[in-house]
Design an enzyme around this catalytic site. Structure first.
Site, PDB file in Angstrom:
ATOM      1  N   TYR A 144      41.225  34.019  31.619  1.00  0.00           N
ATOM      2  CA  TYR A 144      39.856  34.439  31.294  1.00  0.00           C
ATOM      3  C   TYR A 144      39.943  35.735  30.521  1.00  0.00           C
ATOM      4  CZ  TYR A 144      34.990  35.887  32.093  1.00  0.00           C
ATOM      5  OH  TYR A 144      33.686  36.287  31.934  1.00  0.00           O
ATOM      6  N   ASP A 239      46.181  40.527  27.409  1.00  0.00           N
ATOM      7  CA  ASP A 239      44.955  40.950  28.077  1.00  0.00           C
ATOM      8  C   ASP A 239      45.365  41.596  29.390  1.00  0.00           C
ATOM      9  OD1 ASP A 239      42.690  41.213  29.584  1.00  0.00           O
ATOM     10  OD2 ASP A 239      41.779  39.346  28.889  1.00  0.00           O
ATOM     11  N   LYS A 267      38.581  47.789  33.424  1.00  0.00           N
ATOM     12  CA  LYS A 267      38.654  48.000  34.876  1.00  0.00           C
ATOM     13  C   LYS A 267      39.179  49.387  35.270  1.00  0.00           C
ATOM     14  CE  LYS A 267      38.557  43.130  35.769  1.00  0.00           C
ATOM     15  NZ  LYS A 267      37.388  42.563  36.398  1.00  0.00           N
TER      16      LYS A 267
HETATM   17  N1  HOZ Z   1      34.737  37.646  36.153  1.00  0.00           N
HETATM   18  C1  HOZ Z   1      34.888  38.649  37.119  1.00  0.00           C
HETATM   19  C2  HOZ Z   1      36.055  38.425  37.988  1.00  0.00           C
HETATM   20  N2  HOZ Z   1      37.245  37.992  37.385  1.00  0.00           N
HETATM   21  C3  HOZ Z   1      33.656  38.771  37.979  1.00  0.00           C
HETATM   22  C4  HOZ Z   1      32.971  40.023  37.703  1.00  0.00           C
HETATM   23  C5  HOZ Z   1      31.823  40.307  38.645  1.00  0.00           C
HETATM   24  O1  HOZ Z   1      31.142  39.391  39.107  1.00  0.00           O
HETATM   25  O2  HOZ Z   1      31.591  41.468  38.895  1.00  0.00           O
END
Ligand code: HOZ
Length: 432
Positions: A144, A239, A267
Site C-alpha cells: 500500500y 516506500d 509517520k
Molecule cells: N492505512 C492506514 C494503515 N496502514 C490506516 C490509517 C488510519 O486509519 O489512520
C-alpha cells in the site's frame, strides 16, 4: 457514569461522516464491531471516552515510536504553536528537518516535505514519470502506497481489509499503467521489467511490507529489483513510510545496504503530526518545481508544528541506538511468547516480525506475499481482536495491518499482553 459512549459517538459520527470514520480501517468492520472513540493517550496507553485504558499496539499506525504524548515532543509543538501555526513561507525548521533526513539516509541528497505518505508516494511516482519520460509503473500486490489513483491497484491496508479489489473512481486507463506483481517473486519481477523496460518509469515497493500485515522480503528480492532497475534506467522507489526510523535511525535501506533512487517517508518523521516526505538523488530531485518542470506544491508542506514535532522525535531517536536494540529484543520476546501460547493450544499462527513491528497471521503456512497472507482465518482474527480488546489490549482492527511497539512499552505491558492473550486463547478454544 461517563456521559459519553463510543457507541453513541459512532451513531452521531455515522450521520455526518461517511461510515462514521475518516479512514476506513478505523470502522472495525472486518472485526464485526464498532470503533472505540479515543479521549487521550500517554506512553504505551490509550484511553477511550468511557474511561477505559488499553495497551496500544496500533501506535497511530506507526508514528508513535516514542510513545504517546512524549514530553519533549509536546513541548516542541507547544513552543511552535505560540509563534504561529502556519506561515506558507519557508522556515529554518524545514532546513533542519531536511538536513537530518539527508544525513540519516545515504540514498537521499535532497528531500521535499509534504503532508502525508499518500502525497509523498503520489509525487514520487509523478517525479519518476517526469524524470524518465515513461508512464508505466510496477507495484506489488498487497503493498500500500497511499490512495493516489495510480497506486490504488491491488493495494493492501484498508482495501485488503474490506476485500475491495480496486476502487471505483480510478480511471481504467490510469490503472492500466500500473503493473502489479506478487511480492517476493523474483522471476516475475525480472520478466515484467524486461517486457516493459522501455515504458517503465519506476518500481515502487515497501521494502518490508506493512500493509498486508508484516511480510519480509526474501533474500535477493530487493537486491534483484535494484539490479534490474539500474540496468534499464528505471527508478527504484522504496516506500519507507512505515519502516523509516522504525528499526534503526534511518530506514530499512541503511540495514540492508541497498540504495533506492527515491524514498518515501512519513509517520515517525512527523512525531504524530501530519507529515510525509520524499527524497533521493540530486539529479532526480532537481526535476521538481521550481528547479525543474515536475509540479508539486502544498499549503501546509513543511508546517512549523509538524516540523517541530518531527525534529523533537528525530533528535531523540538519533541518540537511541541502545533503545532501538531494547525495543527489538522486547518485541522479539513478545512474539516468541505469543507463538508459544498459541502452540500450546494447537491454534496455528504465523508471526512475521521486523524490528518492533509484527503481525500475527492465523494460518499454518509461511506468509510471504498477499496470496499467502489472504489465506489467514480472518474470522478467527476478528474473535481474537475482540477478546483482546475486552482484555484492554488494542491491536489493529484488521488481520492485514501491523502491530507496533514503542520505547514506552515496558515489561509490565508485555506481561499484561501475554496474560490477556492466555485468557483470550482459553476463550477461543472454548468456543471453537
Ligand atoms: N492505512 C492506514 C494503515 N496502514 C490506516 C490509517 C488510519 O486509519 O489512520
Amino acid at each position: 457514569m461517563p456521559n459519553k459512549s463510543s457507541k453513541s459517538l459512532f451513531r452521531k459520527a455515522s450521520k455526518y461522516i461517511p461510515g462514521g470514520v475518516n479512514s476506513p480501517v478505523r470502522a472495525f468492520r472486518s472485526v464485526d464491531s464498532t470503533p472505540i472513540f479515543i479521549e487521550r493517550a500517554s506512553g504505551s496507553r490509550i484511553y477511550d471516552v468511557e474511561g477505559r485504558e488499553y495497551i496500544d499496539y496500533v501506535s497511530s499506525w506507526g508514528p508513535m515510536i516514542l510513545g504517546h504524548s512524549h514530553p519533549e515532543v509536546v513541548r516542541a509543538i507547544q513552543k511552535a504553536a505560540e509563534k504561529g501555526t502556519s506561515y506558507g513561507a519557508p522556515t529554518e525548521l524545514e532546513v533542519e528537518m531536511a538536513k537530518l533526513i539527508v544525513d540519516a539516509l545515504p540514498s537521499i541528497d535532497m528531500v521535499r516535505m509534504v503532508s502525508s505518505g499518500t502525497e509523498a508516494a503520489m509525487t514520487a511516482i509523478r517525479l519518476a514519470r517526469g524524470y524518465t519520460g515513461r508512464e508505466k509503473i510496477i507495484k506489488f500486490e498487497g503493498c500500500y502506497h497511499g490512495h493516489a489513483d495510480s497506486l490504488l491497484v491491488k493495494a493492501g491496508s484498508g482495501v485488503a481489509t474490506l476485500g475491495i479489489p480496486g476502487s471505483p473512481g480510478v480511471p481504467r486507463r490510469l490503472a492500466e499503467l500500473t503493473i502489479t506483481l506478487p511480492y517476493n517473486d523474483i522471476e516475475a519481477a525480472i520478466s515484467a521489467v524486461y517486457l516493459h523496460k522501455d515504458d517503465l518509469a519506476c518500481v515502487i515497493v515497501e521494502p518490508v511490507a506493512g500493509n498486508m500485515g508484516v511480510v519480509l522480503p526474501r533474500k535477493g528480492f530487493l537486491e534483484t529489483l535494484r539490479d534490474i532497475t539500474r540496468r534499464h534506467k528505471i527508478l527504484l522507489i522504496f516506500d519507507e513510510v512505515i519502516t523509516g526510523f522504525r528499526a534503526t535511525y534511518g530506514g530499512f535501506q541503511n540495514l540492508a545496504g541497498i540504495e533506492p533512487d527515491l524514498t518515501c517517508l512519513g509517520k515517525i518523521i512527523g512525531g504524530g503530526l501530519p507529515v510525509g516526505a520524499f527524497g533521493g538523488r540530486k539529479a532526480v530531485m532537481e526535476k521538481l518545481a521550481p528547479s525543474g518542470p515536475v509540479y508539486q506544491a502544498g499549503t501546509l508542506s513543511g508546517n512549523p508544528l509538524a516540523m517541530s514535532a518531527g525534529l523533537a522525535t528525530l533528535n531523540i531517536l538519533r541518540k537511541s541506538t541502545e533503545a532501538y536494540l531494547r525495543l527489538d529484543r522486547r518485541t522479539a520476546l513478545l512474539c516468541e511468547e505469543l507463538q508459544k501460547l498459541f502452540a500450546q493450544k494447537k491454534i496455528p499462527v504465523r508471526i512475521n516480525r521486523w524490528g518492533s513491528m509484527f503481525t500475527l497471521f492465523f494460518t499454518e503456512d509461511d506468509v510471504f506475499d498477499f496470496t499467502s497472507a489472504a489465506k489467514s482465518d480472518t474470522s478467527l482474527y476478528a474473535r481474537y481482536f475482540r477478546e483482546m480488546l475486552s482484555n484492554k489490549i488494542y491491536f489493529a482492527p484488521s488481520q492485514f495491518e501491523a502491530a507496533f511497539l514503542s520505547f514506552a512499552h515496558g515489561d509490565k505491558d508485555i506481561e499484561k499482553t501475554l496474560h490477556a492473550c492466555e485468557k483470550t486463547i482459553r476463550n477461543l478454544a472454548k468456543r471453537s
